[in-house]
Motif scaffolding. Structure first.
Motif, PDB file in Angstrom:
ATOM      1  N   ASP A  68      -6.733  -1.817   6.111  1.00 31.12           N
ATOM      2  CA  ASP A  68      -8.149  -2.166   6.193  1.00 31.12           C
ATOM      3  C   ASP A  68      -8.896  -1.335   7.228  1.00 31.12           C
ATOM      4  O   ASP A  68     -10.045  -0.933   7.005  1.00 31.12           O
ATOM      5  N   LEU A  69      -8.241  -1.059   8.352  1.00 35.13           N
ATOM      6  CA  LEU A  69      -8.934  -0.464   9.495  1.00 35.13           C
ATOM      7  C   LEU A  69      -8.661   1.021   9.667  1.00 35.13           C
ATOM      8  O   LEU A  69      -9.396   1.707  10.387  1.00 35.13           O
ATOM      9  N   GLY A  70      -7.587   1.526   9.032  1.00 30.69           N
ATOM     10  CA  GLY A  70      -7.277   2.949   9.123  1.00 30.69           C
ATOM     11  C   GLY A  70      -6.783   3.388  10.487  1.00 30.69           C
ATOM     12  O   GLY A  70      -6.803   4.579  10.809  1.00 30.69           O
ATOM     13  N   SER A  71      -6.316   2.452  11.304  1.00 26.80           N
ATOM     14  CA  SER A  71      -5.936   2.773  12.673  1.00 26.80           C
ATOM     15  C   SER A  71      -4.890   1.785  13.170  1.00 26.80           C
ATOM     16  O   SER A  71      -5.048   0.571  12.995  1.00 26.80           O
ATOM     17  N   VAL A  72      -3.840   2.296  13.816  1.00 26.10           N
ATOM     18  CA  VAL A  72      -2.814   1.430  14.390  1.00 26.10           C
ATOM     19  C   VAL A  72      -3.380   0.640  15.562  1.00 26.10           C
ATOM     20  O   VAL A  72      -3.138  -0.562  15.704  1.00 26.10           O
ATOM     21  N   SER A  73      -4.176   1.297  16.401  1.00 23.68           N
ATOM     22  CA  SER A  73      -4.706   0.613  17.585  1.00 23.68           C
ATOM     23  C   SER A  73      -5.675  -0.504  17.197  1.00 23.68           C
ATOM     24  O   SER A  73      -5.648  -1.593  17.783  1.00 23.68           O
ATOM     25  N   LEU A  74      -6.536  -0.241  16.208  1.00 25.04           N
ATOM     26  CA  LEU A  74      -7.466  -1.287  15.768  1.00 25.04           C
ATOM     27  C   LEU A  74      -6.718  -2.450  15.118  1.00 25.04           C
ATOM     28  O   LEU A  74      -7.086  -3.612  15.289  1.00 25.04           O
ATOM     29  N   ALA A  75      -5.666  -2.127  14.351  1.00 23.67           N
ATOM     30  CA  ALA A  75      -4.858  -3.182  13.736  1.00 23.67           C
ATOM     31  C   ALA A  75      -4.171  -4.018  14.801  1.00 23.67           C
ATOM     32  O   ALA A  75      -4.080  -5.248  14.680  1.00 23.67           O
ATOM     33  N   THR A  93       3.026  -2.916  16.958  1.00 25.14           N
ATOM     34  CA  THR A  93       2.418  -2.667  15.652  1.00 25.14           C
ATOM     35  C   THR A  93       3.055  -1.456  14.981  1.00 25.14           C
ATOM     36  O   THR A  93       3.414  -1.492  13.796  1.00 25.14           O
ATOM     37  N   SER A  94       3.215  -0.376  15.743  1.00 28.92           N
ATOM     38  CA  SER A  94       3.847   0.834  15.204  1.00 28.92           C
ATOM     39  C   SER A  94       5.287   0.551  14.791  1.00 28.92           C
ATOM     40  O   SER A  94       5.758   1.036  13.750  1.00 28.92           O
ATOM     41  N   MET A  95       5.994  -0.253  15.570  1.00 30.99           N
ATOM     42  CA  MET A  95       7.391  -0.560  15.255  1.00 30.99           C
ATOM     43  C   MET A  95       7.489  -1.382  13.964  1.00 30.99           C
ATOM     44  O   MET A  95       8.368  -1.112  13.118  1.00 30.99           O
ATOM     45  N   SER A  96       6.604  -2.356  13.796  1.00 29.73           N
ATOM     46  CA  SER A  96       6.628  -3.161  12.573  1.00 29.73           C
ATOM     47  C   SER A  96       6.392  -2.311  11.338  1.00 29.73           C
ATOM     48  O   SER A  96       7.063  -2.479  10.311  1.00 29.73           O
ATOM     49  N   LEU A  97       5.415  -1.377  11.439  1.00 32.33           N
ATOM     50  CA  LEU A  97       5.154  -0.489  10.304  1.00 32.33           C
ATOM     51  C   LEU A  97       6.356   0.404  10.022  1.00 32.33           C
ATOM     52  O   LEU A  97       6.743   0.576   8.859  1.00 32.33           O
ATOM     53  N   ALA A  98       6.953   0.950  11.075  1.00 34.07           N
ATOM     54  CA  ALA A  98       8.110   1.835  10.890  1.00 34.07           C
ATOM     55  C   ALA A  98       9.264   1.082  10.241  1.00 34.07           C
ATOM     56  O   ALA A  98       9.962   1.614   9.366  1.00 34.07           O
ATOM     57  N   GLN A 140      -5.987   8.745  12.500  1.00 31.85           N
ATOM     58  CA  GLN A 140      -6.346   8.075  11.251  1.00 31.85           C
ATOM     59  C   GLN A 140      -5.131   7.906  10.355  1.00 31.85           C
ATOM     60  O   GLN A 140      -4.274   8.785  10.280  1.00 31.85           O
ATOM     61  N   MET A 141      -5.072   6.774   9.662  1.00 36.23           N
ATOM     62  CA  MET A 141      -3.968   6.466   8.760  1.00 36.23           C
ATOM     63  C   MET A 141      -4.528   6.340   7.342  1.00 36.23           C
ATOM     64  O   MET A 141      -5.407   5.514   7.100  1.00 36.23           O
TER      65      MET A 141
END
Length: 301
Positions: free
Chosen positions: A16-23, A34-39, A56-57
């Protein structure tokens, strides 16, 4: 199943947000968590879900495929949690977006009805042009939209709510105001102020006049109906707006509806939602209450 709802929530927020930090901010997690969960999710699924372009993601085709399915699972999980927490089936949040005419004249009454019947249902409301409502539904920003006119995108389901019509209006002091009938040639000579391109009102108006009038003098284009209405009430312009938006000004004598027999500008107001989304009890209840509200009211406004 090896993936968790938390991992899907992280994926959904980044989508939705296109960003790890915003998420991370949205989910109240650290950026590293957050990065670890995605990985972990990507590793378990064996596919990359995003392309990293700086900060950007962007979704890969696997991410695009997963997105509606993840939203469906998260939506069901929220319904389970809120249903037991509140002891009420219809609880949680419905993200609604409506175009200007229904948002101003019809949605407030409907929300009031739902607030009375389903007090645990929270409704957020955005007000945009028809095209922006459609884009918001396609981009998952909203669960349900209400638009003017048709949407021919196969990714969207559409259900008619009610009908309204557009009318050409002038000020009471305009030379056309006292005419029993206004010709197409006279419309072509007039100076117009209209809604912006992308609005449902503009689409219906243009589809009605394009094959009849060669060169329309569009002097100004504005997004907000009150701006157009006030300009016409006080100036030498014509405009075309939904009858609901000009009804009070006509009754007060500030505007006059012009009789142009060649123009047929009836249209539909419709609910829209994504075709690939699972049945949502909040959406279904909102639509059902909306249809019930219209019973006994005029078939066309």
């Amino acid at each position: 199943m090896r993936y968790s709802l938390k991992q899907l929530a992280v994926f959904d927020a980044i989508s939705d947000l296109g960003s790890v930090s915003l998420a991370a901010d949205k989910l109240a997690l650290t950026q590293s968590a957050t990065s670890m969960s995605l990985a972990q999710l990507e590793k378990m699924l064996g596919r990359p879900l995003f392309e990293r372009q700086g900060k950007q993601m962007r979704l890969t085709h696997w991410g695009v495929w997963l997105r509606p399915k993840a939203k469906r699972l998260l939506q069901d999980a929220q319904q389970i949690e809120m249903g037991f927490l509140e002891q009420h089936l219809l609880s949680g949040e419905l993200r609604l977006c409506a175009s200007q005419t229904p948002a101003e004249h019809m949605v407030p009454e409907l929300i009031s009805i739902i607030d009375n019947d389903f007090p645990e249902l929270r409704i957020s409301l955005g007000v945009e042009s028809t095209q922006t409502v459609i884009e918001g539904i396609l981009d998952y920003r909203y669960d349900l939209g209400i638009i003017e006119g048709r949407c021919d995108d196969s990714r969207i389901h559409q259900e008619t709510w009610c009908r309204d019509h557009l009318t050409v209006v002038a000020s009471a002091h305009h030379p056309f105001a006292k005419r029993e009938r206004v010709s197409l040639a006279q419309l072509e000579q007039a100076r117009w102020v209209l809604r912006e391109h992308g609005s449902g009102t503009r689409k219906v108006f243009e589809s009605s006049v394009d094959h009849l009038i060669q060169d329309l003098d569009v002097w100004r284009e504005y997004e907000h109906v009150p701006v157009l209405r006030t300009m016409v009430e006080n100036g030498p312009y014509l405009t075309c707006l939904p009858y609901l938006d000009v009804e009070r000004s006509i009754e007060a004598g500030r505007l006059v509806a012009l009789n142009v027999p060649e123009l047929d500008m009836e249209r539909t107001l419709s609910f829209i939602w994504r075709a690939d989304m699972a049945e949502n009890p909040l959406v279904e209840s909102f639509k059902r209450e909306g249809l019930r509200m219209m019973k006994g009211k005029p078939s066309v406004f």
